[in-house]
Enzyme design. Structure first.
Site, PDB file in Angstrom:
ATOM      1  N   ALA A 188       0.881  -1.172   0.000  1.00  0.00           N
ATOM      2  CA  ALA A 188       0.000   0.000   0.000  1.00  0.00           C
ATOM      3  C   ALA A 188       0.910   1.211   0.000  1.00  0.00           C
ATOM      4  O   ALA A 188       1.055   1.884   0.993  1.00  0.00           O
ATOM      5  CB  ALA A 188      -0.913  -0.018   1.215  1.00  0.00           C
ATOM      6  N   CYS A 189       1.524   1.483  -1.124  1.00  0.00           N
ATOM      7  CA  CYS A 189       2.689   2.359  -1.188  1.00  0.00           C
ATOM      8  C   CYS A 189       2.342   3.770  -1.646  1.00  0.00           C
ATOM      9  O   CYS A 189       1.213   4.073  -1.999  1.00  0.00           O
ATOM     10  CB  CYS A 189       3.713   1.752  -2.145  1.00  0.00           C
ATOM     11  SG  CYS A 189       4.052  -0.001  -1.831  1.00  0.00           S
TER      12      CYS A 189
END
Length: 475
Positions: free
Chosen positions: A6-7
């Site tokens: 979840a960058c």
């Protein structure tokens, strides 16, 4: 397939940077506070019938007979967590970072669903980066793999070389679009389909999957009224989660580089591309990736209203396992020392980005070897410890941490310039070994500096205990 990332990503064109560098950068965020990683060099090879197989979803393919050397930041626990090589340069100075998780909408996915055993994040870096000679070729090569094997998830993939920066979004089992970041622009991406208007006649700026226009038309997927092709609106999502988890991070990144532009953190129409109000440095990119809505009411570590401090998901988090800026310096005169990987193994808000010259055959042992449990030698665990100590007494320690990062950055820049100056006088064949030695020297220096700084913090922390009593104040 496990969805582990979840960058947040940043991409910078060479004309937008202060020194002509191209840059791609990303926080690699897992869904666990600890997913130990290491920094290594995967050697070049020549081996017929070499096979790649994922231990996460069973994806399998036969690799080309020849592969380039490349840098990687894989998981330490490959057996259980998968490889996830994530980020690095190959020996041709092509940079790749994979991936930025993105999410296609159910209308599109109902007609081209995910392929469970297709090519996923855990495999992407390993089966693409060793085989490409340019950023554009990276998009083309991965596009062919998606066509052949399909994808089990939505991914945004970053590519760069000396001249070009490309961002590719895979949004269904077989469909994708990639856009070249214009030289004078930057982009911030945060777990949401980001690319907007696609010009199918501009092949210098856009690439796309075969048949994507016909696919959209056949299944009536385009909701726009002006007959344009807005990739984000056709394939992306626009919901409450986006407005609390995703768009605020883009808003804050753009706020750093365009402070004069007024926007809402919950806007559904934040632009994918922007021209910054100033030339962009590596430290600017690091500031975005280290941020947590600093100096706003949304800062979870700030003094704003409690209800607002947890309203939005920040960029820097405790589950950021590595943060990296892949910089190609077009002012470096020689491509042998132009590729630099700035790597942060701690929580970016509290720890420095250490620069490594990419044209090497080995990384320092303290980066290459990471045990699964905490130790006193490895770089990963050293920087995780530093992050924990700073956050434990944030009000008392944060200025000390800022000063430490500032001093480190100055030292890093001096180190880079001194190294480049010395490398100019070497024979070409001697440069890689020299750069490797310089990487090791900086690693040794930082090992000493960080441990000394942690001792200073812990000494001060011992004076902050609540188990104390002042007789004079209580009489």
């Amino acid at each position: 397939m496990k969805h582990l990332s979840a960058c947040t990503s940043v991409l910078v064109g060479k004309g937008a940077s202060v020194d002509g560098s191209t840059m791609i950068a990303r926080n690699d965020d897992t869904f666990l506070p600890l997913t130990p990683q290491r920094f290594t060099v995967v050697p070049a090879y020549h081996q017929a019938k070499k096979t790649w197989q994922s231990n996460q979803n069973g994806f399998q393919m036969t690799l080309p007979e020849t592969g380039y050397r490349y840098l990687a930041t894989p998981n330490a626990d490959v057996e259980h967590a998968g490889v996830f090589a994530e980020s690095g340069f190959n020996e041709k100075n092509v940079a790749m970072s994979a991936t930025e998780s993105v999410y296609g909408n159910p209308r599109a996915l109902s007609h081209d669903p995910w392929v469970p055993n297709g090519i996923a994040e855990d495999s992407l870096q390993s089966v693409v980066l060793p085989y490409i000679d340019s950023a554009r070729e990276g998009v083309e090569y991965l596009g062919q793999l998606i066509k052949q094997y399909g994808s089990p998830e939505g991914n945004g993939v970053l590519f760069a070389d000396a001249n070009d920066v490309w961002y590719m979004e895979i949004v269904t089992g077989h469909h994708w679009v990639a856009e070249r970041i214009p030289d004078d622009c930057y982009a911030v991406v945060a777990n949401q389909v980001a690319i907007q208007e696609v010009d199918f006649d501009d092949h210098k700026q856009f690439m796309f999957s075969d048949g994507i226009q016909e696919f959209v038309e056949k299944y009536h997927l385009n909701p726009t009224v002006d007959e344009g092709f807005n990739f984000r609106r056709i394939f992306g999502t626009c919901n409450e989660k986006d407005r609390h988890y995703n768009t605020p991070r883009v808003w804050y990144g753009q706020k750093i580089l365009n402070p004069d532009v007024e926007q809402s953190p919950v806007s559904n129409d934040l632009p994918f591309l922007r021209k910054a109000s100033r030339k962009i440095t590596v430290m600017d990119v690091e500031q975005i990736l280290s941020s947590h809505y600093n100096e706003t009411d949304y800062d979870p570590l700030g003094n704003g209203p409690e209800a607002l401090k947890t309203k939005f998901r920040p960029v820097s988090m405790n589950r950021t396992q590595n943060s990296h800026v892949l910089q190609f310096r077009n002012d470096a005169e020689n491509p042998q020392w132009a590729a630099i990987m700035w790597l942060n193994f701690g929580v970016p808000a509290f720890s420095p980005y250490v620069p490594f010259f990419a044209n090497v055959d080995h990384t320092p042992t303290t980066y290459e070897t990471t045990p699964l449990t905490m130790d006193d030698q490895s770089a990963y665990w050293m920087y995780r410890k530093l992050s924990m100590i700073v956050e434990s007494h944030y009000p008392q320690f944060i200025q000390m941490a800022r000063d430490f990062k500032t001093e480190s950055n100055q030292m890093f820049l001096t180190h880079l310039e001194n190294t480049i100056y010395q490398a100019r006088h070497l024979e070409e064949a001697d440069v890689p070994a020299f750069l490797e030695k310089q990487n090791q020297s900086l690693t040794n220096e930082m090992h000493d500096r960080v441990h000394q700084f942690m001792n200073e913090l812990m000494s001060k922390g011992l004076t902050l205990s609540k188990l104390t009593y002042d007789m004079d104040k209580n009489l």
